[in-house]
Design a protein around this motif. Sequence first.
Motif: not given
Length: 499
Positions: A399-401, A444-452, A222-237
């Motif tokens: 649908v999104n991808i 669009c490519f950035y948003l695609v990378l945010n998919l799991s 369920t990890t977003p691809l961009i998080q898996l690639i970059s190791g970034m820590t997710p944040s909200t707000y």
Amino acid sequence: MSVFRTKSIEATMASADDADHKLKRTLSALDLTVFGIGVIIGAGIFTLTGRAAKDYAGPSIALSFVVGAIVCGLAALCYAEFASTVPISGSAYTFSYATLGELIAWIIGWDLLLELMLGASVVAQGWSQYLVTFLGQLGFKWPDAVGPGSHFDLPAFLLVAILTLLIAKGIKESMRVNLVLVGVKLFIVLFVIFAGIAYINTANWSPFIPPSQPGKAAEGLTTPLIQLISGMTPSTYGVMGIMAGAAIVFFAYIGFDVVATTAEEARNPQRDLPRGILGSLAICTVLYVAVTLVITGMQNYKDIDPKAALATAFTQVGKDGFATLISAGAVAGLTTVVMTLLIGATRVTFAMSRDNLIPQGLGRTNARTGTPVRLTLIIGTVVALIASLTPIGKLEEMVNIGTLTAFMLVSLAVPILRKRRPDLKRSFRVPGNPVVPWLSALACFYLVLNLSVETWIRFVVWMAVGFLIYFTYSRSHSNVARGIDEARAQEAPEVVGEH
């Protein structure tokens, strides 16, 4: 035979005159705008608004909708140029065939088929849930054995079956029903805005952008691809929450591209298609932002019910009757979404059939209705079975991808066609070429990378099946491979001139 062979614009235009695969030009700019609004305003405004506000951005979700609209608007500009230059059924599939080559066109067509069929199935299930809820509010209990979440979702099946028959009867008849239902939906949305203004507490907007907080990290597939690639820590707000919210609510806008699939049925496509695409997107953006401001003003974003934000907001202020009215609007609203997605799916596969990438016999139009009846019934049957028998669940991201991949490739195709065919008539031109199309593709490519990751795995499997079909049938049977389209192109309508 090169898999990147292209179908000339002249051949593309000539194919529209094939007697066995000819659609009726009956749609006006108003029809196309209503068509776009019909598919854009759907589950997003009734459910997505609340979830995105509560979990990602707070009151600043309104800014997320603005960001999403900008990203979507960039892609819409690219679609508008292509649709007015090559006004042929098939949308991104047709555009890419003329610029990026047959294999890319096949990928896009196969991709769009996944997006539109699965999207219609998912929304049909959502419609079923809203219908049962609405009937419950009226005092009628739907049998659980054939309701949402059961082994056979009867309401979803019946909805798709009825809409399939309506679409097969004719595009203009479908648009008349769509016009009525979109009218109901717009009334409900405007009702939410104007009725809700009286209950706004401006204290709920403070702070408008909540302080940034560490987000919950996803694990495994369920990890977003961009998080898996970059190791970034997710944040909200905060600012990142606004951007994360934009990645979520972006999908409330998708659907304007379906307008382009009806290009061949527009009376004046060069003028009306850009108006329909950009007009529907602009109207929906204004409505989305207004609704989010009202909902986050009526109650604190932490208290929003993510499953039914609009209806619950009025229940909280003692207006249960308003909540029932909103549920009725959701039923009408989702009906138009399912119908529009079904039309889009049949028009994309119709274009592929006419090119013989799938058997031509499937796409023959009926002389009386002017629609591909056989293909419509096949698509409708598959969607009805998926909607009624399958627990879609996380497959909604598929649908999104599919959508974002199509947006990205269409954006890249604009400067390519400008360079290869500067002589083409272009009734609408993307401003700032090639920078704007490149920005659209990058967004669009950035948003695609945010998919799991699991979405990407399913997407790869679906594309593998598509490649198997292409290399075993489509590559050797296509009209381009057999030289049929070039023969037609010699008698094609004039497509060059001042630009």
